[in-house]
Write a protein that holds these residues in place. Structure first.
Motif, PDB file in Angstrom:
ATOM      1  N   ALA A 143     -42.633   4.855 -25.916  1.00 40.01           N
ATOM      2  CA  ALA A 143     -42.446   4.560 -24.490  1.00 40.01           C
ATOM      3  C   ALA A 143     -40.977   4.287 -24.190  1.00 40.01           C
ATOM      4  O   ALA A 143     -40.447   4.725 -23.160  1.00 40.01           O
ATOM      5  N   LEU A 144     -40.308   3.590 -25.092  1.00 34.32           N
ATOM      6  CA  LEU A 144     -38.885   3.286 -24.933  1.00 34.32           C
ATOM      7  C   LEU A 144     -38.048   4.561 -24.925  1.00 34.32           C
ATOM      8  O   LEU A 144     -37.168   4.739 -24.069  1.00 34.32           O
ATOM      9  N   PHE A 145     -38.310   5.448 -25.874  1.00 39.80           N
ATOM     10  CA  PHE A 145     -37.566   6.709 -25.958  1.00 39.80           C
ATOM     11  C   PHE A 145     -37.764   7.543 -24.694  1.00 39.80           C
ATOM     12  O   PHE A 145     -36.795   8.041 -24.103  1.00 39.80           O
ATOM     13  N   LEU A 146     -39.015   7.690 -24.257  1.00 40.69           N
ATOM     14  CA  LEU A 146     -39.292   8.495 -23.064  1.00 40.69           C
ATOM     15  C   LEU A 146     -38.691   7.849 -21.818  1.00 40.69           C
ATOM     16  O   LEU A 146     -38.190   8.548 -20.934  1.00 40.69           O
ATOM     17  N   PHE A 147     -38.720   6.523 -21.758  1.00 37.78           N
ATOM     18  CA  PHE A 147     -38.144   5.800 -20.623  1.00 37.78           C
ATOM     19  C   PHE A 147     -36.642   6.076 -20.517  1.00 37.78           C
ATOM     20  O   PHE A 147     -36.122   6.360 -19.437  1.00 37.78           O
ATOM     21  N   MET A 148     -35.945   6.007 -21.656  1.00 33.82           N
ATOM     22  CA  MET A 148     -34.496   6.232 -21.648  1.00 33.82           C
ATOM     23  C   MET A 148     -34.162   7.691 -21.363  1.00 33.82           C
ATOM     24  O   MET A 148     -33.225   7.995 -20.628  1.00 33.82           O
ATOM     25  N   LEU A 149     -34.921   8.607 -21.951  1.00 34.33           N
ATOM     26  CA  LEU A 149     -34.670  10.035 -21.760  1.00 34.33           C
ATOM     27  C   LEU A 149     -34.980  10.468 -20.337  1.00 34.33           C
ATOM     28  O   LEU A 149     -34.348  11.383 -19.798  1.00 34.33           O
ATOM     29  N   ASP A 150     -35.933   9.812 -19.697  1.00 35.48           N
ATOM     30  CA  ASP A 150     -36.392  10.208 -18.369  1.00 35.48           C
ATOM     31  C   ASP A 150     -35.611   9.545 -17.241  1.00 35.48           C
ATOM     32  O   ASP A 150     -35.631  10.007 -16.105  1.00 35.48           O
ATOM     33  N   SER A 151     -34.928   8.425 -17.548  1.00 37.39           N
ATOM     34  CA  SER A 151     -34.237   7.674 -16.494  1.00 37.39           C
ATOM     35  C   SER A 151     -32.716   7.735 -16.596  1.00 37.39           C
ATOM     36  O   SER A 151     -32.020   7.508 -15.609  1.00 37.39           O
ATOM     37  N   GLY A 152     -32.197   8.011 -17.802  1.00 38.91           N
ATOM     38  CA  GLY A 152     -30.742   8.062 -17.987  1.00 38.91           C
ATOM     39  C   GLY A 152     -30.071   6.710 -18.018  1.00 38.91           C
ATOM     40  O   GLY A 152     -28.859   6.617 -17.848  1.00 38.91           O
ATOM     41  N   VAL A 153     -30.822   5.633 -18.260  1.00 37.17           N
ATOM     42  CA  VAL A 153     -30.232   4.294 -18.237  1.00 37.17           C
ATOM     43  C   VAL A 153     -29.359   4.067 -19.468  1.00 37.17           C
ATOM     44  O   VAL A 153     -29.574   4.654 -20.528  1.00 37.17           O
ATOM     45  N   ARG A 154     -28.371   3.203 -19.326  1.00 36.02           N
ATOM     46  CA  ARG A 154     -27.568   2.756 -20.453  1.00 36.02           C
ATOM     47  C   ARG A 154     -28.399   1.793 -21.294  1.00 36.02           C
ATOM     48  O   ARG A 154     -29.345   1.179 -20.793  1.00 36.02           O
ATOM     49  N   VAL A 155     -28.006   1.613 -22.563  1.00 36.73           N
ATOM     50  CA  VAL A 155     -28.804   0.772 -23.452  1.00 36.73           C
ATOM     51  C   VAL A 155     -28.838  -0.673 -22.963  1.00 36.73           C
ATOM     52  O   VAL A 155     -29.893  -1.337 -23.023  1.00 36.73           O
ATOM     53  N   GLU A 156     -27.711  -1.187 -22.433  1.00 40.03           N
ATOM     54  CA  GLU A 156     -27.709  -2.572 -21.929  1.00 40.03           C
ATOM     55  C   GLU A 156     -28.623  -2.698 -20.721  1.00 40.03           C
ATOM     56  O   GLU A 156     -29.324  -3.700 -20.556  1.00 40.03           O
ATOM     57  N   GLU A 157     -28.614  -1.674 -19.861  1.00 36.57           N
ATOM     58  CA  GLU A 157     -29.468  -1.687 -18.674  1.00 36.57           C
ATOM     59  C   GLU A 157     -30.933  -1.636 -19.070  1.00 36.57           C
ATOM     60  O   GLU A 157     -31.779  -2.302 -18.457  1.00 36.57           O
ATOM     61  N   CYS A 158     -31.238  -0.847 -20.092  1.00 35.85           N
ATOM     62  CA  CYS A 158     -32.613  -0.736 -20.570  1.00 35.85           C
ATOM     63  C   CYS A 158     -33.101  -2.079 -21.088  1.00 35.85           C
ATOM     64  O   CYS A 158     -34.201  -2.535 -20.746  1.00 35.85           O
ATOM     65  N   ALA A 159     -32.278  -2.740 -21.908  1.00 35.57           N
ATOM     66  CA  ALA A 159     -32.666  -4.034 -22.474  1.00 35.57           C
ATOM     67  C   ALA A 159     -32.873  -5.083 -21.385  1.00 35.57           C
ATOM     68  O   ALA A 159     -33.720  -5.979 -21.526  1.00 35.57           O
ATOM     69  N   ASN A 160     -32.135  -4.989 -20.297  1.00 37.46           N
ATOM     70  CA  ASN A 160     -32.203  -5.985 -19.225  1.00 37.46           C
ATOM     71  C   ASN A 160     -33.273  -5.690 -18.180  1.00 37.46           C
ATOM     72  O   ASN A 160     -33.509  -6.506 -17.283  1.00 37.46           O
ATOM     73  N   THR A 161     -33.919  -4.525 -18.263  1.00 42.05           N
ATOM     74  CA  THR A 161     -34.935  -4.161 -17.276  1.00 42.05           C
ATOM     75  C   THR A 161     -36.164  -5.048 -17.418  1.00 42.05           C
ATOM     76  O   THR A 161     -36.700  -5.221 -18.513  1.00 42.05           O
ATOM     77  N   LYS A 162     -36.614  -5.609 -16.301  1.00 43.30           N
ATOM     78  CA  LYS A 162     -37.786  -6.477 -16.293  1.00 43.30           C
ATOM     79  C   LYS A 162     -39.028  -5.684 -15.876  1.00 43.30           C
ATOM     80  O   LYS A 162     -38.936  -4.634 -15.245  1.00 43.30           O
ATOM     81  N   LEU A 163     -40.201  -6.233 -16.222  1.00 46.72           N
ATOM     82  CA  LEU A 163     -41.459  -5.595 -15.841  1.00 46.72           C
ATOM     83  C   LEU A 163     -41.538  -5.360 -14.341  1.00 46.72           C
ATOM     84  O   LEU A 163     -41.962  -4.297 -13.886  1.00 46.72           O
ATOM     85  N   ALA A 164     -41.120  -6.344 -13.563  1.00 48.47           N
ATOM     86  CA  ALA A 164     -41.235  -6.258 -12.111  1.00 48.47           C
ATOM     87  C   ALA A 164     -40.303  -5.213 -11.505  1.00 48.47           C
ATOM     88  O   ALA A 164     -40.465  -4.855 -10.332  1.00 48.47           O
ATOM     89  N   GLU A 165     -39.342  -4.735 -12.278  1.00 50.63           N
ATOM     90  CA  GLU A 165     -38.370  -3.775 -11.749  1.00 50.63           C
ATOM     91  C   GLU A 165     -38.790  -2.327 -11.970  1.00 50.63           C
ATOM     92  O   GLU A 165     -38.066  -1.405 -11.627  1.00 50.63           O
ATOM     93  N   VAL A 166     -39.971  -2.127 -12.554  1.00 49.96           N
ATOM     94  CA  VAL A 166     -40.528  -0.783 -12.740  1.00 49.96           C
ATOM     95  C   VAL A 166     -41.800  -0.663 -11.914  1.00 49.96           C
ATOM     96  O   VAL A 166     -42.758  -1.409 -12.128  1.00 49.96           O
ATOM     97  N   ASP A 167     -41.824   0.271 -10.980  1.00 52.40           N
ATOM     98  CA  ASP A 167     -43.012   0.523 -10.168  1.00 52.40           C
ATOM     99  C   ASP A 167     -43.911   1.485 -10.949  1.00 52.40           C
ATOM    100  O   ASP A 167     -43.579   2.663 -11.102  1.00 52.40           O
ATOM    101  N   LEU A 168     -45.030   0.988 -11.431  1.00 50.84           N
ATOM    102  CA  LEU A 168     -45.900   1.789 -12.286  1.00 50.84           C
ATOM    103  C   LEU A 168     -46.712   2.820 -11.512  1.00 50.84           C
ATOM    104  O   LEU A 168     -47.463   3.598 -12.111  1.00 50.84           O
ATOM    105  N   LYS A 169     -46.568   2.855 -10.201  1.00 50.56           N
ATOM    106  CA  LYS A 169     -47.227   3.892  -9.394  1.00 50.56           C
ATOM    107  C   LYS A 169     -46.276   5.035  -9.068  1.00 50.56           C
ATOM    108  O   LYS A 169     -46.604   6.199  -9.251  1.00 50.56           O
ATOM    109  N   SER A 170     -45.086   4.696  -8.588  1.00 49.08           N
ATOM    110  CA  SER A 170     -44.140   5.729  -8.161  1.00 49.08           C
ATOM    111  C   SER A 170     -43.145   6.137  -9.247  1.00 49.08           C
ATOM    112  O   SER A 170     -42.517   7.186  -9.159  1.00 49.08           O
TER     113      SER A 170
END
Length: 319
Positions: free
Chosen positions: A163-190
């Protein structure tokens, strides 16, 4: 009326004092800890070199002395060539430092107005290939091929890594941004991902696809405790160093060169190949200048061939 340094009897011209003043200014401007660390390292190196050649007064650091310094650090004491990126990093740090000295009227003019930047080799940084991406997905999909009754705690980490690999490959986030992403900051519908205080403390929006959300939802459902953190390890929230270690271990296990930055580079080139607009891609990656994005876009011979086939003036005119 402000006085220039030469007329100010209370101003220290000691290099170490001016470096400390500059770093304080960087902190006041809220530059990132990583940037501060880089500046402190390079300027401390320059200060120590100055002490070995009796250079302690910043006013005496003219372009000749700075050119000699940059030449002197081309190799180590053992004669080993230093990386061109190390030399260029020193140049950039000193240039920024001397720009500050002019702004603060410690100096009338920066010696870097007469210094050319060290040349950097133009290496092509390759993205992941489609076969490599499929190999990574296959490696971390072993849990999916097991009956549910046979899955264990280690399978959760495989699912998380996928899930981590696909998330990074699909969003283009930097590694620090990925580590700092919270559950509430991802909309699991859209699939909307809110990046809070990314590089330069800039907020932005990016997205992930339904396929990535499928694995992300499975991973989230299996989290032992529903806290605010999205990426969790055995001992708590994953840090950027923890994420880097995951991909370092993966590289050792399957023999593929991979890093968070390579994944981000792969996102950029694959989005471009799939027809993404450069300006929207720039926004998703969090670049302020499109020229920064261009460094990520490695154009392979196959891309050039396909573009020529589609747009050839002779072919489109005569066929």
């Amino acid at each position: 009326m402000n006085l220039y340094a030469s007329e100010n009897p209370w101003l220290s011209f000691e290099i170490k004092d001016q470096i400390e003043s500059y770093l304080n200014d960087c902190r006041a401007r809220r530059l990132s800890p990583k940037t501060l660390e880089v500046y402190s390292f390079y300027l401390g190196w320059f200060q120590k070199w100055g002490e070995t050649v009796s250079l302690t007064d910043i006013r005496k650091a003219d372009q000749v002395i700075l050119r000699n310094f940059l030449e002197s650090i081309q190799t180590t004491d053992k004669g080993v060539k230093r990386s061109p990126h190390t030399i260029h990093g020193m140049y950039r740090s000193l240039r920024s430092f001397f720009t500050y000295l002019v702004k603060e009227e410690v100096l009338l003019v920066s010696p870097f107005t007469k210094l050319m930047a060290p040349r950097l080799p133009k290496k092509r940084l390759l993205p992941l290939t489609e076969d490599e991406i499929k190999s990574i997905i296959n490696h971390w999909s072993e849990w999916e091929r097991k009956p549910k009754s046979q899955r264990n705690g280690l399978d959760l980490f495989q699912l998380r890594n996928l899930a981590l690999f696909l998330f990074m490959l699909d969003s283009g986030v930097r590694v620090e941004e990925c580590a700092n992403t919270k559950l509430a900051e991802v909309d699991l519908k859209s699939g909307r991902v809110f990046i809070r205080s990314g590089k330069g403390e800039k907020d932005r929006i990016t997205f992930v696809s339904e396929t990535t959300l499928h694995y992300l939802k499975q991973y989230i459902r299996l989290l032992p405790a529903k806290g605010s953190e999205l990426w969790v390890g055995q001992f708590g929230p994953l840090t950027s160093q923890g994420i880097q270690m995951i991909f370092k271990r993966l590289a050792q296990e399957i023999g593929i060169q991979i890093s968070p930055h390579k994944i981000r580079r792969s996102f950029a080139i694959m989005m471009l190949r799939n027809g993404a607009d450069l300006y929207r891609l720039k926004e998703m990656m969090g670049h302020s200048d499109i020229r920064t994005l261009e460094r990520y876009l490695y154009i392979q011979e196959a891309d050039i061939s396909a573009s020529h086939f589609a747009h050839s003036p002779v072919r489109n005119l005569l066929e």
